[in-house]
Design an enzyme around this catalytic site. Structure first.
Site, PDB file in Angstrom:
ATOM      1  N   CYS A  43       0.804  -1.080   0.138  1.00 64.41           N
ATOM      2  CA  CYS A  43       0.050  -0.004  -0.014  1.00 64.41           C
ATOM      3  C   CYS A  43       0.831   1.158   0.164  1.00 64.41           C
ATOM      4  O   CYS A  43       0.605   2.149  -1.047  1.00 64.41           O
ATOM      5  CB  CYS A  43      -1.059  -0.114   1.143  1.00 64.41           C
ATOM      6  SG  CYS A  43      -1.842   1.457   1.368  1.00 64.41           S
ATOM      7  N   GLY A 182      -9.426  -3.282 -14.028  1.00 64.31           N
ATOM      8  CA  GLY A 182      -9.763  -3.171 -12.609  1.00 64.31           C
ATOM      9  C   GLY A 182      -9.356  -1.648 -12.018  1.00 64.31           C
ATOM     10  O   GLY A 182      -8.681  -1.044 -12.976  1.00 64.31           O
ATOM     11  N   GLU A 203     -10.098  -5.490 -21.776  1.00 64.36           N
ATOM     12  CA  GLU A 203     -10.836  -6.118 -20.662  1.00 64.36           C
ATOM     13  C   GLU A 203     -11.706  -7.289 -21.112  1.00 64.36           C
ATOM     14  O   GLU A 203     -12.303  -7.359 -22.073  1.00 64.36           O
ATOM     15  CB  GLU A 203     -11.684  -4.933 -20.285  1.00 64.36           C
ATOM     16  CG  GLU A 203     -12.605  -5.635 -19.011  1.00 64.36           C
ATOM     17  CD  GLU A 203     -11.879  -6.189 -17.944  1.00 64.36           C
ATOM     18  OE1 GLU A 203     -11.251  -5.552 -17.240  1.00 64.36           O
ATOM     19  OE2 GLU A 203     -12.318  -7.571 -17.667  1.00 64.36           O
ATOM     20  N   GLY A 269      -4.918  -8.985 -11.958  1.00 69.12           N
ATOM     21  CA  GLY A 269      -5.394  -9.080 -10.531  1.00 69.12           C
ATOM     22  C   GLY A 269      -4.188  -9.707  -9.761  1.00 69.12           C
ATOM     23  O   GLY A 269      -3.020  -9.258 -10.324  1.00 69.12           O
ATOM     24  N   ASP A 309      -4.853  -8.894   2.367  1.00 70.52           N
ATOM     25  CA  ASP A 309      -4.924  -9.535   0.998  1.00 70.52           C
ATOM     26  C   ASP A 309      -4.629 -11.023   1.220  1.00 70.52           C
ATOM     27  O   ASP A 309      -5.216 -11.661   0.263  1.00 70.52           O
ATOM     28  CB  ASP A 309      -3.973  -8.819   0.226  1.00 70.52           C
ATOM     29  CG  ASP A 309      -4.132  -7.509  -0.234  1.00 70.52           C
ATOM     30  OD1 ASP A 309      -5.373  -7.051  -0.240  1.00 70.52           O
ATOM     31  OD2 ASP A 309      -3.493  -6.938  -1.199  1.00 70.52           O
ATOM     32  N   HIS A 442     -23.755  24.116   1.810  1.00 65.38           N
ATOM     33  CA  HIS A 442     -23.808  24.715   0.478  1.00 65.38           C
ATOM     34  C   HIS A 442     -22.805  25.688   0.183  1.00 65.38           C
ATOM     35  O   HIS A 442     -22.573  26.278   1.086  1.00 65.38           O
ATOM     36  CB  HIS A 442     -25.169  25.482   0.230  1.00 65.38           C
ATOM     37  CG  HIS A 442     -25.311  26.161  -1.012  1.00 65.38           C
ATOM     38  ND1 HIS A 442     -25.334  25.245  -2.461  1.00 65.38           N
ATOM     39  CD2 HIS A 442     -25.020  27.200  -1.590  1.00 65.38           C
ATOM     40  CE1 HIS A 442     -25.267  26.300  -3.383  1.00 65.38           C
ATOM     41  NE2 HIS A 442     -25.429  27.423  -2.882  1.00 65.38           N
TER      42      HIS A 442
HETATM   43  C1  LIG Z   1      -1.005  -0.187  -7.790  1.00 66.81           C
HETATM   44  C2  LIG Z   1      -1.652  -0.499  -6.588  1.00 66.81           C
HETATM   45  C3  LIG Z   1      -2.648   0.325  -6.093  1.00 66.81           C
HETATM   46  C4  LIG Z   1      -3.407   0.240  -5.131  1.00 66.81           C
HETATM   47  N1  LIG Z   1      -4.249   1.188  -4.700  1.00 66.81           N
HETATM   48  C5  LIG Z   1      -5.181   0.940  -3.733  1.00 66.81           C
HETATM   49  C6  LIG Z   1      -5.990   1.914  -3.176  1.00 66.81           C
HETATM   50  O1  LIG Z   1      -5.954   3.059  -3.856  1.00 66.81           O
HETATM   51  N2  LIG Z   1      -6.728   1.793  -2.233  1.00 66.81           N
HETATM   52  C7  LIG Z   1      -6.754   0.734  -1.456  1.00 66.81           C
HETATM   53  O2  LIG Z   1      -7.548   0.302  -0.503  1.00 66.81           O
HETATM   54  N3  LIG Z   1      -5.988  -0.305  -2.032  1.00 66.81           N
HETATM   55  C8  LIG Z   1      -5.147  -0.196  -3.126  1.00 66.81           C
HETATM   56  N4  LIG Z   1      -4.250  -1.127  -3.463  1.00 66.81           N
HETATM   57  C9  LIG Z   1      -4.401  -2.513  -2.469  1.00 66.81           C
HETATM   58  C10 LIG Z   1      -3.455  -2.556  -1.071  1.00 66.81           C
HETATM   59  O3  LIG Z   1      -2.104  -2.255  -1.484  1.00 66.81           O
HETATM   60  C11 LIG Z   1      -3.823  -3.567  -0.714  1.00 66.81           C
HETATM   61  O4  LIG Z   1      -5.026  -4.193  -0.531  1.00 66.81           O
HETATM   62  C12 LIG Z   1      -3.120  -3.679   0.705  1.00 66.81           C
HETATM   63  O5  LIG Z   1      -1.587  -3.142   0.499  1.00 66.81           O
HETATM   64  C13 LIG Z   1      -3.040  -5.003   1.518  1.00 66.81           C
HETATM   65  O6  LIG Z   1      -2.561  -4.703   2.795  1.00 66.81           O
HETATM   66  P1  LIG Z   1      -1.785  -5.874   3.538  1.00 66.81           P
HETATM   67  O7  LIG Z   1      -1.190  -5.418   4.865  1.00 66.81           O
HETATM   68  O8  LIG Z   1      -2.811  -7.025   3.535  1.00 66.81           O
HETATM   69  O9  LIG Z   1      -0.590  -6.482   2.609  1.00 66.81           O
HETATM   70  P2  LIG Z   1       0.677  -5.838   1.814  1.00 66.81           P
HETATM   71  O10 LIG Z   1       0.389  -4.326   1.792  1.00 66.81           O
HETATM   72  O11 LIG Z   1       0.707  -6.573   0.419  1.00 66.81           O
HETATM   73  O12 LIG Z   1       1.753  -5.977   2.987  1.00 66.81           O
HETATM   74  C14 LIG Z   1       2.161  -7.383   3.267  1.00 66.81           C
HETATM   75  C15 LIG Z   1       3.793  -7.194   3.668  1.00 66.81           C
HETATM   76  O13 LIG Z   1       4.174  -8.675   4.108  1.00 66.81           O
HETATM   77  C16 LIG Z   1       5.553  -8.619   3.850  1.00 66.81           C
HETATM   78  N5  LIG Z   1       5.762 -10.302   3.766  1.00 66.81           N
HETATM   79  C17 LIG Z   1       5.259 -11.126   2.906  1.00 66.81           C
HETATM   80  N6  LIG Z   1       5.532 -12.458   3.413  1.00 66.81           N
HETATM   81  C18 LIG Z   1       6.400 -12.297   4.287  1.00 66.81           C
HETATM   82  C19 LIG Z   1       7.358 -13.146   5.176  1.00 66.81           C
HETATM   83  N7  LIG Z   1       7.279 -14.545   4.962  1.00 66.81           N
HETATM   84  N8  LIG Z   1       7.915 -12.368   5.997  1.00 66.81           N
HETATM   85  C20 LIG Z   1       8.052 -11.135   6.378  1.00 66.81           C
HETATM   86  N9  LIG Z   1       7.338 -10.231   5.860  1.00 66.81           N
HETATM   87  C21 LIG Z   1       6.540 -10.783   4.733  1.00 66.81           C
HETATM   88  C22 LIG Z   1       5.551  -8.054   2.292  1.00 66.81           C
HETATM   89  O14 LIG Z   1       7.059  -7.927   2.192  1.00 66.81           O
HETATM   90  C23 LIG Z   1       4.542  -6.893   2.702  1.00 66.81           C
HETATM   91  O15 LIG Z   1       5.207  -5.861   2.950  1.00 66.81           O
HETATM   92  C24 LIG Z   1      -3.497  -1.176  -4.536  1.00 66.81           C
HETATM   93  C25 LIG Z   1      -2.471  -2.063  -4.904  1.00 66.81           C
HETATM   94  C26 LIG Z   1      -1.768  -1.843  -5.862  1.00 66.81           C
HETATM   95  C27 LIG Z   1      -0.894  -2.680  -6.281  1.00 66.81           C
END
Ligand SMILES: Cc1cc2nc3c(=O)[nH]c(=O)nc-3n(C[C@H](O)[C@H](O)[C@H](O)COP(=O)(O)OP(=O)(O)OC[C@H]3O[C@@H](n4cnc5c(N)ncnc54)[C@H](O)[C@@H]3O)c2cc1C
Length: 463
Positions: A43, A182, A203, A269, A309, A442
């Site tokens: 994020c 998306g 798409e 995706g 996620d 307003h």
């Molecule tokens: C280009 C893009 C734009 C986006 N824009 C938006 C938006 O505008 N609004 C929105 O709500 N969402 C947006 N998202 C989605 C959003 O980024 C994710 O939903 C969010 O980051 C999920 O959070 P998380 O904490 O589940 O995982 P993540 O943010 O993916 O964090 C997971 C972390 O776990 C770490 N990790 C993984 N495995 C291990 C391990 N074994 N040991 C130690 N560390 C590990 C990774 O390095 C990472 O830092 C976007 C995504 C992308 C790709």
């Protein structure tokens, strides 16, 4: 090194993990968070935040072109692409380091390394300095997700980009193909189109932004086409890489054509980060790359939770953070409520912006609701005209029997900020009567939210 004990181990420091860590610490728990790359996760570093920084540059650039409309003079609007990217990376860095401060402030210990489950309540972390063993009665998996890659379209960072490449691009594309419409695909399409690339979007579903209300998809498509994008819906694509270009065979609407692009962005995706975590040995169920959980994010293995996620759709930062808070409170013995999927808004920060919450009109009807639908166009709103943003609309869907707000769908300027009003309404289980009685300030764009509700009941005032 001896095993160190904590109350909670969080794996992954994205918006799911770091928020869970803060909340658990606030509740008096001794917390460690393990992160293998950057604090802030996708994020802050490669998702929500750096894309918004890029889109802001595009928005300002777009306004430069419209300067004359506002009585202003801007000679030859131009940009420094490297500086645009540098700003976006700087914003990401600032926020990521902010998470470091938050961890310190909340006395959450940070261990940088790759974590893996190692038996009940145990985690091993491979760090730069060797292996660390941690133990805790509660472990929260918040490992996030990464870009999905389709065979024949694997990102190479040169001709074919994933979102990571697109955020730190080797060049400004001239002829860009975006595969997938998306939120991620459309935001990049919008950014590069505004900056001057010739953008084509394909798409596979029968319309762009396929999870949005059909009227919103149709309106957004019309605007994107007006801005110069080419859009193929219900389309199949196959890529052939050449020297410095990619030929895309696009099949859509009964026609097949070959088009050449200098850059392709694959936005088809994401897949959960479930590998090398020891999930199988721990007995955790994984379905289609996501950890299976119940409504309280419990994996079925005692003391092991999965949020954000890695635990499945919707793949949104605010969903991850909300789950993080819920799980931390559950671990601390508090009474918690499961997250209501219908109250999680989706926002796309393209131009025009798109935002929605709850059921689309079609979905509400499929579910058997008798609906009342309201619509209000931006052209009927004084603030929208004053801002020079007369394009867009707000649509509301109500249960005709109870007056419950079932869904809200918006397209136009700043709707990603407006949607929150309806979310609060839905959380408070509001009905049409309360929304109609609410006094909206307003002149604001929010007045359209009121008018849309009034329209559902034949009472719109300004259209
Ligand atoms: C280009 C893009 C734009 C986006 N824009 C938006 C938006 O505008 N609004 C929105 O709500 N969402 C947006 N998202 C989605 C959003 O980024 C994710 O939903 C969010 O980051 C999920 O959070 P998380 O904490 O589940 O995982 P993540 O943010 O993916 O964090 C997971 C972390 O776990 C770490 N990790 C993984 N495995 C291990 C391990 N074994 N040991 C130690 N560390 C590990 C990774 O390095 C990472 O830092 C976007 C995504 C992308 C790709």
């Amino acid at each position: 090194m001896a095993t160190r004990s904590f109350d909670v181990i969080v794996i992954g420091a994205g918006p799911g993990g770091y928020v869970a860590a803060i909340r658990a610490a606030q509740l008096g728990k001794k917390v460690v968070i393990v992160e293998r790359e950057h604090l802030g996760g996708i994020c802050l570093n490669w998702g929500c935040i750096p894309t918004k920084a890029l889109l802001r540059s595009a928005e300002v650039f777009h306004l430069f072109h419209r300067a004359k409309e506002f009585g202003l003079k801007v000679e030859k609007p131009d940009f420094d692409f490297d500086a645009v990217i540098k700003r976006s990376r700087g914003v990401a860095k600032q926020l990521s380091s902010g998470i470091g401060h938050l961890m310190k402030k909340n006395k959450v210990e940070v261990v940088m390394g790759q974590a893996r489950l190692a038996g009940k309540g145990r985690v091993t972390v491979a760090t730069d300095k060797g292996t660390e063993d941690l133990q805790a009665p509660a472990i929260i998996l918040a490992t996030g997700a990464r870009a999905r890659s389709l065979p024949g379209m694997e990102p190479d960072g040169d001709l074919i980009w994933s979102y990571r490449h697109a955020l730190q691009p080797p060049r400004m594309p001239k002829d860009l193909l975006v595969i997938g419409s998306g939120a991620i695909g459309i935001e990049f399409a919008s950014f590069f189109n505004t900056m001057g690339a010739k953008v084509t979007v394909v798409e596979v579903a029968d319309r762009i932004l396929p999870i949005e209300d059909a009227e919103v998809s149709a309106f957004a498509k019309k605007q994107f086409v007006k801005q110069g994008m080419t859009i193929h819906e219900g389309a199949k694509v196959a890529l052939t890489k050449g020297n410095g270009s990619v030929t895309a065979r696009i099949e859509a609407g009964g026609k097949t054509e070959d088009k050449v692009f200098d850059t392709v962005i694959s936005a088809v995706g994401i897949v959960g980060n479930v590998e090398d975590l020891g999930l199988e040995e721990a007995g955790v169920k994984v379905e289609r790359t996501h950890v299976v959980t119940d409504e309280f994010c419990r994996t079925g293995v005692e003391g092991l939770y999965a949020i954000g996620d890695v635990a499945g759709a919707p793949w949104l930062a605010h969903k991850a953070s909300h789950e993080g808070v819920m799980v931390a409170e559950l671990i601390a013995g508090q009474h918690v409520h499961p997250l209501k999927p219908g109250s999680i808004a989706g926002c796309t920060y393209c131009q025009p912006q798109v935002a929605s919450v709850g059921f689309t009109e079609a979905r509400a009807k499929e579910l058997g609701f008798e609906v009342k639908v309201g619509r209000f166009p931006f052209i009927g709103n004084g603030k929208a005209i004053a801002l020079g943003e007369p394009e867009g609309f707000i649509k509301t869907v109500f249960d005709a029997k109870t007056g419950e707000l079932l869904g809200a769908h918006m397209v136009g300027a700043e709707v990603t900020e407006l949607i929150q009003g309806y979310i609060v309404g839905r959380s408070l289980e509001t009905t049409e009567a309360e929304l109609m009685e609410t006094v909206f300030p307003h002149p604001t764009l929010s007045e359209m939210m009121h008018e849309s509700v009034l329209d559902a009941y034949g009472r719109a005032l300004h259209f």
